[in-house]
Design a protein around this motif. Structure first.
Motif, PDB file in Angstrom:
ATOM      1  N   LEU A 127       0.683  -1.199  -0.083  1.00  0.00           N
ATOM      2  CA  LEU A 127      -0.035  -0.047   0.005  1.00  0.00           C
ATOM      3  C   LEU A 127       1.006   1.240  -0.150  1.00  0.00           C
ATOM      4  O   LEU A 127       0.485   2.196  -0.879  1.00  0.00           O
ATOM      5  CB  LEU A 127      -0.972   0.047   1.376  1.00  0.00           C
ATOM      6  N   PHE A 128       2.011   1.187   0.923  1.00  0.00           N
ATOM      7  CA  PHE A 128       2.853   2.449   0.701  1.00  0.00           C
ATOM      8  C   PHE A 128       3.428   2.429  -0.480  1.00  0.00           C
ATOM      9  O   PHE A 128       3.625   3.885  -1.037  1.00  0.00           O
ATOM     10  CB  PHE A 128       4.011   2.123   1.957  1.00  0.00           C
ATOM     11  N   VAL A 187       2.597   1.664  -3.661  1.00  0.00           N
ATOM     12  CA  VAL A 187       1.829   2.178  -4.521  1.00  0.00           C
ATOM     13  C   VAL A 187       1.220   3.400  -4.537  1.00  0.00           C
ATOM     14  O   VAL A 187       0.979   4.292  -5.653  1.00  0.00           O
ATOM     15  CB  VAL A 187       0.454   1.152  -5.168  1.00  0.00           C
ATOM     16  N   THR A 188       0.983   3.848  -3.255  1.00  0.00           N
ATOM     17  CA  THR A 188       0.464   5.171  -2.789  1.00  0.00           C
ATOM     18  C   THR A 188       1.589   6.390  -3.206  1.00  0.00           C
ATOM     19  O   THR A 188       1.515   7.156  -3.792  1.00  0.00           O
ATOM     20  CB  THR A 188       0.172   5.336  -1.038  1.00  0.00           C
ATOM     21  N   ALA A 189       2.801   5.654  -2.761  1.00  0.00           N
ATOM     22  CA  ALA A 189       4.132   6.588  -3.144  1.00  0.00           C
ATOM     23  C   ALA A 189       4.340   6.744  -4.671  1.00  0.00           C
ATOM     24  O   ALA A 189       4.593   7.845  -5.099  1.00  0.00           O
ATOM     25  CB  ALA A 189       5.304   6.090  -2.312  1.00  0.00           C
ATOM     26  N   LEU A 192       1.734   6.845  -6.933  1.00  0.00           N
ATOM     27  CA  LEU A 192       0.737   7.585  -7.332  1.00  0.00           C
ATOM     28  C   LEU A 192       1.004   9.071  -7.060  1.00  0.00           C
ATOM     29  O   LEU A 192       0.898   9.966  -7.758  1.00  0.00           O
ATOM     30  CB  LEU A 192      -0.439   7.163  -6.473  1.00  0.00           C
ATOM     31  N   VAL A 193       1.505   9.404  -5.756  1.00  0.00           N
ATOM     32  CA  VAL A 193       1.793  10.888  -5.418  1.00  0.00           C
ATOM     33  C   VAL A 193       2.959  11.435  -6.343  1.00  0.00           C
ATOM     34  O   VAL A 193       2.805  12.396  -6.733  1.00  0.00           O
ATOM     35  CB  VAL A 193       2.066  10.807  -3.788  1.00  0.00           C
ATOM     36  N   THR A 194       4.073  10.598  -6.240  1.00  0.00           N
ATOM     37  CA  THR A 194       5.064  11.180  -7.017  1.00  0.00           C
ATOM     38  C   THR A 194       4.788  11.223  -8.619  1.00  0.00           C
ATOM     39  O   THR A 194       5.325  12.082  -9.306  1.00  0.00           O
ATOM     40  CB  THR A 194       6.430  10.223  -6.888  1.00  0.00           C
ATOM     41  N   ALA A 197       9.998   4.991  -6.002  1.00  0.00           N
ATOM     42  CA  ALA A 197       8.784   3.988  -5.712  1.00  0.00           C
ATOM     43  C   ALA A 197       8.129   2.968  -6.320  1.00  0.00           C
ATOM     44  O   ALA A 197       7.733   2.030  -5.917  1.00  0.00           O
ATOM     45  CB  ALA A 197       7.312   4.920  -5.641  1.00  0.00           C
TER      46      ALA A 197
END
Length: 75
Positions: A9-10, A12-14, A16-18, A35
């Motif tokens: 989760l961390f 794929v979230t990173a 998405l954000v980057t 990421a």
């Protein structure tokens, strides 16, 4: 949620954000490469080697984009 799921989760979230912030600074491109590397590790650890392989390739593509961007000694 177990530790591996939280790690994924961390990662794929990173990603998405980057990815969303890449136009703000070339450093987000490097963050995206990192990421993607984390996503690749997650894919291999959970046994989804095609996902891990594709994420490793994306990491290399993003790293190349970072190296070729203006402001880099190599690019």
């Amino acid at each position: 949620m177990d530790g591996l799921t939280l790690f994924g989760l961390f990662a794929v979230t990173a990603m998405l954000v980057t990815y969303a912030l890449e136009r703000r600074s070339r450093w987000y491109v490097l963050g995206f490469a990192g990421a993607c590397s984390l996503g690749s590790v997650y894919g291999f650890l959970q046994g989804a080697w095609p996902f891990g392989l594709v994420e490793a390739i994306w990491s290399l593509v993003a790293l190349r984009r970072f190296m070729m961007s203006p402001g880099t000694a190599i690019g």
